[in-house]
Design a protein around this motif. Structure first.
Motif, PDB file in Angstrom:
ATOM      1  N   GLU A 129       0.813  -1.218   0.000  1.00 52.37           N
ATOM      2  CA  GLU A 129       0.000   0.000   0.000  1.00 52.37           C
ATOM      3  C   GLU A 129       0.846   1.267   0.000  1.00 52.37           C
ATOM      4  N   SER A 130       1.904   1.284   0.798  1.00 45.93           N
ATOM      5  CA  SER A 130       2.726   2.490   0.934  1.00 45.93           C
ATOM      6  C   SER A 130       3.448   2.826  -0.366  1.00 45.93           C
ATOM      7  N   HIS A 131       4.097   1.831  -0.963  1.00 42.01           N
ATOM      8  CA  HIS A 131       4.820   2.062  -2.219  1.00 42.01           C
ATOM      9  C   HIS A 131       3.849   2.450  -3.334  1.00 42.01           C
ATOM     10  N   GLN A 155       0.998   4.079  -3.083  1.00 44.19           N
ATOM     11  CA  GLN A 155       0.564   5.461  -2.919  1.00 44.19           C
ATOM     12  C   GLN A 155       1.683   6.441  -3.273  1.00 44.19           C
ATOM     13  N   THR A 156       2.923   6.097  -2.917  1.00 43.13           N
ATOM     14  CA  THR A 156       4.051   6.962  -3.291  1.00 43.13           C
ATOM     15  C   THR A 156       4.186   7.050  -4.805  1.00 43.13           C
ATOM     16  N   THR A 215      11.003   5.988  -2.244  1.00 42.63           N
ATOM     17  CA  THR A 215      11.054   5.738  -0.796  1.00 42.63           C
ATOM     18  C   THR A 215      12.366   5.084  -0.367  1.00 42.63           C
TER      19      THR A 215
END
Length: 451
Positions: A172-174, A176-177, A256
């Motif tokens: 999810e984090s990657h 969204q980035t 990131t």
């Protein structure tokens, strides 16, 4: 405002060999290969020679037509071979990989704090830019263009296609980035298209700075070309960019963690695979170890990097295509079938009622590559229109390409299509016309005419 699109025309091809949702990670393959033929319209110019040592993110070659677009090594190791074909055309650049991948270092940054130029430069220098493609033409996007929209299809309706909700779990984090970075590159919307009547993965459900649209219907509802046509159609002179969800994750990881890490979760599928499952690998990986682990059944097999409808045939020791997230193995189908047309065909797939298999529409089939006939006169049958969900006349478009009438091609919608959009037309065609080859010829013709 979000759109809700219902696709009525199409066909879901039900096949044996769907991958079970278990993920396996094997040791890094010994050899990787980057294949320039994976990139439409590319003229490669080498930057390294045989014997050069590289790390993941080291440039291997660039596009002679746009020197800013670099193609980088997916792993660290030694360049052991550059295979050339006729007229010294570069076919493959092979790398003997290190046991542990070493990564080149790029700037770690929050895309929200960077300018569009800084984001573009980072994507170009790291080799990540080629993951961004454009319509029309299906080529790598031009970094100097400004697209009117960016499309991401969160689901794939191809036969035995990987489940992106499973693949994107925990990323999810990657993801969204990656969206944050893409959002800086277009003044238009980012359309994230999810399957209707389903529960999308958290990466899709919780995505910000996107317009989430719902799409329902049979294949090719998951094709980005169909989605663009129904949400934001392309007119002459307009450009739309598109990416696969895993490509967005690669972009996010670049910012990131500051590395080019083209990880790819692939589904190894098909009736000739003993144990269909998901594998964690890297773009360009040799398929030898993966296919050995999955287990190929005896017989003459066709191994396809990509979908059964539009993928590329590879050898058992071949390499994963740059954009592929699926490997399909089916019988070659080169055995003669004596008087097969007389049999009732209970096990044969047919979109018409030629065989009695139409009585069992939910049955999964074991298809091979046999054409069951040869190429015939290209006649009007109405078959294409039943599976082609665009407001375009598919047969007329194909015939305008065959006579190389560019004006007519433009009027009939050449800018909105790519090969994969005609894969079903090719499947159901009584005349055995190679529709996808014809569409690519037409796109190349128009691209060269106006370049």
């Amino acid at each position: 405002m979000s759109a809700s699109i219902k696709i009525k025309k199409g066909l879901n091809l039900k096949l044996i060999g769907e991958a079970e949702k278990s993920l396996l990670e094997l040791p890094v393959a010994e050899v990787f290969a980057l294949k320039p033929k994976d990139f439409v319209g590319l003229t490669p110019k080498m930057l390294v020679k045989v014997g050069a040592n590289v790390v993941a993110g080291s440039p291997l070659f660039y596009d002679k037509n746009n020197e800013a677009i670099r193609f980088c090594a997916p792993v660290s190791g030694e360049v052991i071979e550059i295979i050339r074909g006729a007229k010294r055309v570069i076919l493959e650049i092979k790398i003997l990989a290190d046991r542990a991948v070493k990564y080149g270092s790029f700037t770690k940054a929050n895309p929200n704090d960077l300018s569009p130029k800084e984001i573009t430069d980072q994507l170009l220098q790291s080799g990540v830019w080629p993951f961004i493609r454009q319509r029309p033409y299906g080529t790598i996007a031009n970094p100097s263009d400004s697209p009117k929209a960016i499309f991401i299809s969160a689901f794939d309706t191809n036969p035995l296609a990987p489940d992106n909700d499973f693949v994107l779990s925990g990323k999810e984090s990657h993801f969204q980035t990656g969206i944050d970075a893409l959002q800086k590159l277009s003044t238009g919307k980012i359309h994230l298209n999810v399957k209707a009547n389903s529960s999308p993965a958290p990466a899709f459900r919780g995505a910000q700075k996107v317009q989430i649209n719902t799409i329902s219907g049979p294949h090719p509802a998951g094709n980005v070309g169909v989605q663009i046509h129904h949400i934001d159609p392309i007119n002459k002179g307009e450009i739309v960019w598109y990416l696969h969800p895993q490509d967005v994750v690669i972009i996010g990881k670049l910012f990131t963690e500051g590395i080019y890490d083209p990880l790819r979760i692939i589904a190894v599928t098909g009736s000739q695979v003993s144990s269909p499952k998901y594998y964690k690998t890297i773009v360009g990986s040799s398929l030898k170890n993966i296919l050995t682990d999955a287990g190929l059944k005896k017989g003459d097999n066709r191994i396809i990097s990509g979908s059964i409808l539009s993928g590329t045939q590879v050898a058992a020791d071949g390499y994963l295509g740059f954009y592929d997230s699926q490997v399909t193995v089916i019988p070659e189908g080169n055995e003669y079938e004596f008087m097969g047309w007389l049999a009732p065909g209970l096990d044969k797939f047919s979109v018409s009622r030629t065989f009695f298999s139409w009585l069992t529409p939910n049955k999964k089939h074991d298809l091979n590559t046999n054409l069951h006939g040869e190429e015939r006169p290209f006649v009007m049958t109405g078959q294409y229109e039943k599976v082609f969900p665009m407001d375009i006349y598919p047969v007329q478009l194909l015939k305008s390409i065959l006579i190389e009438d560019i004006d007519m091609m433009e009027k009939l919608g050449i800018y909105e299509v790519a090969e994969e959009d005609f894969a079903l037309c090719e499947l159901v065609c009584t005349s055995k016309i190679k529709s996808q080859e014809i569409i690519r010829h037409g796109l190349d013709m128009v691209r060269k005419e106006f370049s």
